[in-house]
Motif scaffolding. Sequence first.
Motif, short mmCIF file in Angstrom:
data_model
loop_
_atom_site.label_atom_id
_atom_site.label_comp_id
_atom_site.label_asym_id
_atom_site.label_seq_id
_atom_site.Cartn_x
_atom_site.Cartn_y
_atom_site.Cartn_z
N SER A 69 0.83 -1.19 0.00
CA SER A 69 0.00 0.00 0.00
C SER A 69 0.87 1.24 0.00
O SER A 69 0.49 2.27 -0.52
CB SER A 69 -0.96 0.00 1.18
OG SER A 69 -0.31 -0.47 2.33
N HIS A 108 -12.07 0.59 10.95
CA HIS A 108 -10.82 -0.02 10.49
C HIS A 108 -10.67 -1.43 11.07
O HIS A 108 -10.83 -1.62 12.28
CB HIS A 108 -9.63 0.82 10.94
CG HIS A 108 -9.71 2.24 10.48
ND1 HIS A 108 -9.35 2.61 9.21
CD2 HIS A 108 -10.15 3.36 11.10
CE1 HIS A 108 -9.56 3.92 9.07
NE2 HIS A 108 -10.04 4.39 10.20
N SER A 125 2.36 -0.84 10.51
CA SER A 125 1.33 -1.85 10.23
C SER A 125 0.89 -2.67 11.43
O SER A 125 -0.08 -3.41 11.34
CB SER A 125 1.82 -2.82 9.14
OG SER A 125 2.13 -2.11 7.98
N ARG A 136 -2.76 -4.03 11.23
CA ARG A 136 -3.70 -3.05 10.68
C ARG A 136 -3.92 -3.42 9.21
O ARG A 136 -3.05 -3.16 8.37
CB ARG A 136 -3.11 -1.65 10.73
CG ARG A 136 -2.80 -1.13 12.10
CD ARG A 136 -2.23 0.30 11.94
NE ARG A 136 -1.39 0.65 13.07
CZ ARG A 136 -1.86 1.17 14.21
NH1 ARG A 136 -3.14 1.40 14.34
NH2 ARG A 136 -1.03 1.46 15.19
N GLY A 144 -5.83 -2.17 6.95
CA GLY A 144 -6.08 -1.09 5.99
C GLY A 144 -7.48 -1.18 5.40
O GLY A 144 -7.90 -0.31 4.64
N ASP A 145 -8.22 -2.23 5.74
CA ASP A 145 -9.58 -2.39 5.21
C ASP A 145 -10.59 -1.77 6.15
O ASP A 145 -10.43 -1.80 7.37
CB ASP A 145 -9.90 -3.88 5.03
CG ASP A 145 -9.03 -4.53 3.98
OD1 ASP A 145 -8.89 -3.93 2.90
OD2 ASP A 145 -8.48 -5.61 4.24
N ARG A 163 -11.24 0.63 1.40
CA ARG A 163 -9.89 0.72 1.95
C ARG A 163 -9.71 2.08 2.58
O ARG A 163 -10.19 3.08 2.07
CB ARG A 163 -8.85 0.64 0.83
CG ARG A 163 -8.65 -0.70 0.21
CD ARG A 163 -7.85 -1.65 1.00
NE ARG A 163 -6.50 -1.20 1.36
CZ ARG A 163 -5.66 -1.92 2.08
NH1 ARG A 163 -6.02 -3.11 2.54
NH2 ARG A 163 -4.46 -1.48 2.36
N GLY A 212 -6.57 3.15 3.01
CA GLY A 212 -5.30 3.62 2.44
C GLY A 212 -5.41 3.98 0.98
O GLY A 212 -6.50 4.10 0.42
N LYS A 270 -2.88 12.04 0.98
CA LYS A 270 -4.08 11.20 1.01
C LYS A 270 -5.34 12.03 0.69
O LYS A 270 -6.15 11.65 -0.14
CB LYS A 270 -4.17 10.63 2.43
CG LYS A 270 -5.27 9.67 2.68
CD LYS A 270 -5.05 9.12 4.11
CE LYS A 270 -6.32 8.54 4.67
NZ LYS A 270 -6.82 7.44 3.88
#
Length: 553
Positions: free
Chosen positions: A198, A385, A407, A415, A417-418, A433, A435, A528
Amino acid sequence: MISMLPTQVWPDDLAARYRAAGYWRNETFGAWLHERAVTHPDRLAVVGGAQRWTYATLDQRASSLAAGFLQAGLVRGDRVLIHLPNIPDFIAVVMGLFRAGLIPVYALPAHRITEIEHFARGSDARAYIAADHHAGFDYRALATELRQRCPTIQRVWVHGDAGPFSSLETLAATDGSAVPPNISQGSDVAFLQISGGSTGLSKLIPRTHDDYIYSLRESARICGLGPDTVFLGALPIAHNFPMSSPGFLGTLYAGGRVVLSLAPDPESAFALIEREHVTVTSLVPPLLLQWLDLAADTAYDLHSLRTIQVGGAKLSAEIARRVRPMLGATLQQVFGMAEGLVNYTRLDDPEDTIIHTQGRPISPDDEILILDDDGQAVTPGQAGHLLTRGPYTIRAYHNNPSANARSFTADGYYRTGDVVRMTPDGYLEVQGRAGDHINRAGEKISAEEIEDYLLSHPQVFDAAVVSIPDEYLGERSCAFIIPKGARPRTIELKTWIRGRGIADFKIPDQIVFVDQFATTAALKLSRKALRAELRTRLLDQGADQTPPSSLPQ
Ligand code: AMP
Ligand code: DBH
């Protein structure tokens, strides 16, 4: 350079618990294949191309290859990069490496020199095993380049016409009778799988015999596999999904038969389904769509199919609904990750659960947290999350302290990320997601990685890569570019990126030139937030219609 032996360690109390519960049994890959070859030597294990190997043949070939690897100077714990398509020797090589205590590192056939070099360096690999060519690409040229870039790669074996390299077939002729079926411990790292990545390039995922075999065993049970199972490997089997959920490994573990297709398209697959009486296979959603299309008026007999597993990316309920009527098989949704946690809808779940959820975890000891942005548990039923830990979810990536810090939490949760929500009966629904990766037909692409390639182009001032919803691929990639001086042509940029030596699926599907990224009010946006704004801007303009892109082979 001191080579760093991959490890994967759980805290003592949890490891003791996983052993006491019978999850970890100190079983190893080398040993179980041999056991099956002793109990049912003449049963077919692997079919691919013109080859039909029994368990005894596969076992002997694995021993021969193991002997060959060791005689060539590889020593226990060495890492070996595998870059093979769906051929029986993929399985023999991997089993041979396990038997010799060597550690496979799995690359996808679509990967090119940049990714391969990254894996070779990250794992400190000593050998590389590839096919001569596949899908129009010559891997021997890549091997030559790899040897130049990474002198640590001391051995190269090629399946087929080896050219200047050593022949895998010759290696497979080594006398393997003196090789013991197993020299490993259950707690040893068996292989390095790769993450979709990611942020930046893929990370390496060390999985132990204990943890992976547990996930295979339970996956095989949940999916009802047994000696009469015929599993079709249609997706590239280096992917974690067709490898282990339950995939080709789970099928062999259960004593079934693995049939390999060099390409996942329905024409190739349907012919094999009819000929070999395939009972189960695993697909990503866009492939399922192709299969459904062709199934409508195919002359092939698909009646043997019992289960169609779909995972890797979100399946829409609309398409899920068509599986049983069109293919005559039960749909099983699979939501998993190479880092560990795998969720399945169960075969006897109500139709509604099968169509609308991505399943529930394998293990009663899979611990699931669903947290809001502040790290607090969400109200049950709300989206948040997903974090997880458990008996087959890693606690760390290989040799990557910064990724590990990002992570994993202090108490060992991964983690994912979903963003998911949990139904009252404990099933997960994937919402998206958090991320910035693009999930293109199940292949994960890091926005950051592609931005870096774009930024190295002399006519690119700045670049932001975002995911755009795509009816067919689920998501496709769009690169926003602020040119430097004269605007480059789209085709030039795409050619430039391909020239970086990366997998084709990472080349942006769409390129949009803009004068600036953020509105002045939003000049200080994080990367982001910027990507999010650009995505919204594009969608608002209704400019998201590009011709459907093709699936990578
Ligand atoms: P990787 O970490 O590269 O193995 O990719 C795993 C990721 O793929 C997950 O974290 C999800 O984002 C995505 N994924 C896998 N299966 C599904 C599914 N059934 N539905 C939605 N997303 C999925
Ligand atoms: O997408 C994945 O990585 C995946 C999907 C389904 C996976 O690793 C798995 C099942 O084991």
